[in-house]
Design a protein around this motif. Sequence first.
Motif, PDB file in Angstrom:
ATOM      1  N   HIS A  96       0.829  -1.204   0.000  1.00 49.08           N
ATOM      2  CA  HIS A  96       0.000   0.000   0.000  1.00 49.08           C
ATOM      3  C   HIS A  96       0.865   1.256   0.000  1.00 49.08           C
ATOM      4  O   HIS A  96       2.037   1.224   0.353  1.00 49.08           O
ATOM      5  CB  HIS A  96      -0.911   0.026   1.224  1.00 49.08           C
ATOM      6  N   HIS A  97       0.232   2.374  -0.354  1.00 46.27           N
ATOM      7  CA  HIS A  97       0.903   3.668  -0.274  1.00 46.27           C
ATOM      8  C   HIS A  97       0.593   4.305   1.079  1.00 46.27           C
ATOM      9  O   HIS A  97      -0.539   4.202   1.564  1.00 46.27           O
ATOM     10  CB  HIS A  97       0.419   4.610  -1.388  1.00 46.27           C
ATOM     11  N   PRO A  98       1.573   4.971   1.690  1.00 43.39           N
ATOM     12  CA  PRO A  98       1.302   5.683   2.947  1.00 43.39           C
ATOM     13  C   PRO A  98       0.280   6.805   2.721  1.00 43.39           C
ATOM     14  O   PRO A  98       0.245   7.411   1.647  1.00 43.39           O
ATOM     15  CB  PRO A  98       2.657   6.271   3.331  1.00 43.39           C
ATOM     16  N   LYS A  99      -0.528   7.058   3.731  1.00 43.70           N
ATOM     17  CA  LYS A  99      -1.524   8.135   3.675  1.00 43.70           C
ATOM     18  C   LYS A  99      -1.199   9.148   4.767  1.00 43.70           C
ATOM     19  O   LYS A  99      -0.825   8.783   5.872  1.00 43.70           O
ATOM     20  CB  LYS A  99      -2.924   7.570   3.882  1.00 43.70           C
ATOM     21  N   MET A 100      -1.385  10.423   4.442  1.00 42.33           N
ATOM     22  CA  MET A 100      -1.034  11.485   5.386  1.00 42.33           C
ATOM     23  C   MET A 100      -1.859  11.406   6.663  1.00 42.33           C
ATOM     24  O   MET A 100      -1.341  11.688   7.745  1.00 42.33           O
ATOM     25  CB  MET A 100      -1.168  12.857   4.714  1.00 42.33           C
ATOM     26  N   ASN A 101      -3.120  10.984   6.584  1.00 44.75           N
ATOM     27  CA  ASN A 101      -3.919  10.902   7.818  1.00 44.75           C
ATOM     28  C   ASN A 101      -3.345   9.850   8.773  1.00 44.75           C
ATOM     29  O   ASN A 101      -3.372  10.029   9.987  1.00 44.75           O
ATOM     30  CB  ASN A 101      -5.396  10.645   7.517  1.00 44.75           C
TER      31      ASN A 101
END
Length: 164
Positions: A96-101
Motif C-alpha cells: 500500500h501507499h502511505p496516507k497522510m492521515n
Amino acid sequence: MPEGGTFMIFYETGSILNAKSEAIVNPINCMGGLENGPMLLLKQAYPENFIAFRRACRLRKVKLGRMLVIPLSPREGRGSDPRYIINFPVKKHWRHHPKMNHIREGLKDLARTCAQFRLHSVAIPALGCEPGGPEWKEVQEGIMDTFRNANPIRIHLFPPPDVQ
C-alpha cells in the motif's frame, strides 16, 4: 528555537544511523514486510529491532497510529548509539501507499511516546515520502505542528535525499 520554544529542529543529511539522538524513528508497515530505506538500514545495524518488529506483526500488535518501541542493548565502545528504535507504522501493508492521515495520527503517538520515555532527542526520516505517498512538505508541516506543543525535544530531521 521555533515558535513556542518547545523543540529544536536540526536538518540532517546522510545516513540516519549517524544521528546523535536517543531514539531513531523507523517507518514500518503493519504486516512485517522488509522495505528499502531506513527500515533496511536499521535491520542491518540493529537486527534485534527487526526480530521484535516481525514478532509483533505476527501477534497483530502493530497498528497504524501506535508506536512500537524497542529498547536497544548498549554496545561495547559505542556510547553514541541510540537507546531506542521507535517503529512508526506508516501503512497497513507493504504494497500500500502511505496516507497522510495515518502519518498525522502516528505523529501524535510519537510525541506522546517521546514524552513517556523522557527523550531529549529523536531522529526522524521522511515518513512515508515514497512514490505514491505524501509530499515531504506536508509531512514536514505535520511534524512541526505536532511537536510545536510537545515536551522540549531536539529533532534530527532527515528529509528525502532529493530535497535541498
